[in-house]
Design an enzyme around this catalytic site. Structure first.
Site, PDB file in Angstrom:
ATOM      1  CG  HIS A 122      -1.889   0.977   1.442  1.00 55.83           C
ATOM      2  ND1 HIS A 122      -1.618   2.277   1.810  1.00 55.83           N
ATOM      3  CD2 HIS A 122      -3.232   0.909   1.302  1.00 55.83           C
ATOM      4  CE1 HIS A 122      -2.755   2.953   1.889  1.00 55.83           C
ATOM      5  NE2 HIS A 122      -3.758   2.148   1.593  1.00 55.83           N
ATOM      6  CG  ASP A 199       0.777  -2.312   6.172  1.00 55.68           C
ATOM      7  OD1 ASP A 199      -0.193  -2.484   6.930  1.00 55.68           O
ATOM      8  OD2 ASP A 199       0.726  -1.594   5.161  1.00 55.68           O
ATOM      9  CD  GLN A 202      -6.667  -4.546   4.229  1.00 50.61           C
ATOM     10  OE1 GLN A 202      -7.600  -5.316   4.419  1.00 50.61           O
ATOM     11  NE2 GLN A 202      -6.857  -3.249   4.025  1.00 50.61           N
ATOM     12  CE  LYS A 225      -7.068  -0.033   6.427  1.00 46.04           C
ATOM     13  NZ  LYS A 225      -7.867   0.242   5.232  1.00 46.04           N
ATOM     14  CB  CYS A 363      -3.729   3.179  -1.525  1.00 49.77           C
ATOM     15  SG  CYS A 363      -4.909   4.466  -1.199  1.00 49.77           S
TER      16      CYS A 363
END
Ligand code: PLP
Length: 405
Positions: A122, A199, A202, A225, A363
């Protein structure tokens, strides 16, 4: 076994109609919906307990401070970190990554050094590192993907040179759903003493997470999220790194002592929490994490796998539809295009049918470039979605084909 209908009742937004059609929310990758207990918690905190945290001598302030620090403990437990000192509340994944890029960068990146990222990232896990590289005279290196949207791990050893000072990699691709074999990657990086930032934007909402077992050096995620409020997030960092990094923002709360001659920093984790934090949202985030725990992370993984299988099979039956990202290991997110039909058109027609999907580059422009496309239609599902909703999506896509085919 999850009772999906009961779970859906926990999320007020899901029961509404848009354009007089029941809402089908398949945009969970962008942001998840909030259960009533999270919404209620925010209201309760503002209505009954609001007061600025830390150093307050009065009742409300000390109660709110206790709740804030208890929320930190909930996060620690949720991600299995060793110490609460390693949990920094931030405004989200982007803020967490920027914090590391700045503070780690100040301490450990020098001219000629390299920062390794991947083609799956991202923009939030690319741009902060580019800014750092520019500031310090370092350079960015990229691990590419294969045609399935999996990282080319066979190239990792070659790219992990002694010049690389940090590897920043997504646990799961937001755009095409690939789950990266992060444990193996971290091991390879650590064999060469290279720290790894994951990261987790997700990753955290789709299954069990143990940062100690993974041995990642940093882990970043966003509250919104994972069914929590917007404007919250977490940075997990190993104590040894956080101790040796300078703060990236100065202000109240992050200091031990201030004078015009010399200022000293607060102990971890407050050294990285300058200013009045979004404490009600952090407390409501802990409520969201408790909610996820009550649903059961194993249950979530099992059900989302079932959804992914059904979605994948159903989409494959639509003639002319191409799926982007066919990795063996995926979350319940599928990116696709229908022959010759612009993703924007597909998204707009689905919207009129009450189906919320995301269209565009997600993104992840470098990833789109590597796939040779401008963007996709992305359906990102979570545990409150159903197979009936997938059927509706497929009916909608047939309509799209009739209109534009
Ligand atoms: N990283 C990934 C993989 C994401 O999917 C996102 C958001 O979509 C981000 C980072 C940025 O998250 P936020 O905008 O919540 O900071």
């Amino acid at each position: 076994m999850l009772n999906i209908q009961t779970i859906r009742e926990d999320f007020p937004v899901l029961s509404q109609k848009v354009y007089n059609k029941p809402l089908i929310y398949f945009d969970n990758g962008a942001t998840s919906q909030k259960p009533e207990i999270v919404i209620h918690k925010l209201r309760e905190l503002y209505a009954e307990q609001n007061s600025s945290i830390h150093r307050g001598v009065h009742y409300l302030s000390s109660k709110m401070t206790e709740r804030y620090e208890a929320a930190r403990e909930t996060v620690r437990e949720f991600i299995h970190a060793g110490k609460v000192e390693e949990i920094v509340f931030t405004a989200g994944t982007t803020a967490s990554i920027n914090l590391v890029a700045f503070s780690f960068g100040e301490a450990f990146i020098h001219p000629g050094d390299e920062i390794l990222v991947t083609e799956l990232e991202h923009h939030s896990n690319i741009v902060p590192w580019q800014l750092l590289a520019e500031r310090k005279g370092a350079s960015l290196k990229v691990l590419p993907i294969n045609e399935k949207g999996e990282l080319k791990l066979e190239m990792l050893d070659e790219l992990l040179t002694e010049k690389v000072k940090i590897l920043a990699i997504t646990q799961v691709s937001n755009a095409i759903g690939t789950i990266n074999p992060v444990k193996e990657i971290i091991q390879k990086a650590h064999d060469k003493d290279i720290p790894v930032l994951l990261d987790g934007a997700q990753g955290v909402q789709h299954g069990e997470l143990d940062v100690q077992e993974l041995e990642c050096d940093f882990y970043a995620f966003s509250g919104h999220k994972v069914f929590g409020p917007n404007g919250t997030g977490v940075l997990y960092g190993k104590e040894k790194w956080l101790e040796s990094m300078p703060p990236c923002q100065g202000g109240g709360d992050m200091i031990a002592n201030v004078s015009f001659e010399k200022t000293t920093w607060a102990d971890l984790p407050l050294k990285f929490e300058a200013g009045t934090s979004n404490y009600p949202a952090a407390i409501a985030l802990a409520e969201a994490l408790n909610y996820v725990t009550s649903v059961g992370r194993d249950n979530i993984v099992t059900y989302e796998k079932e959804l992914l299988g059904y979605l994948s099979k159903s989409l494959q039956m639509i003639e002319g539809l191409k799926i982007y990202g066919t990795s063996q290991d995926k979350i319940s997110t599928i990116s696709f295009l229908i022959n010759g039909i612009h993703h924007q058109d597909t998204g707009m027609i689905l919207d009129k049918l009450g189906i919320a999907v995301r269209v565009g580059n997600h993104c992840a422009q470098p990833l789109m470039k590597s796939l040779g496309i401008e963007g996709t239609v992305r359906a990102s599902l979570c545990f409150y979605n159903t197979k009936e909703e997938i059927d509706q999506l497929c009916n909608g896509l047939e309509k799209v084909k009739q209109m534009f085919g």
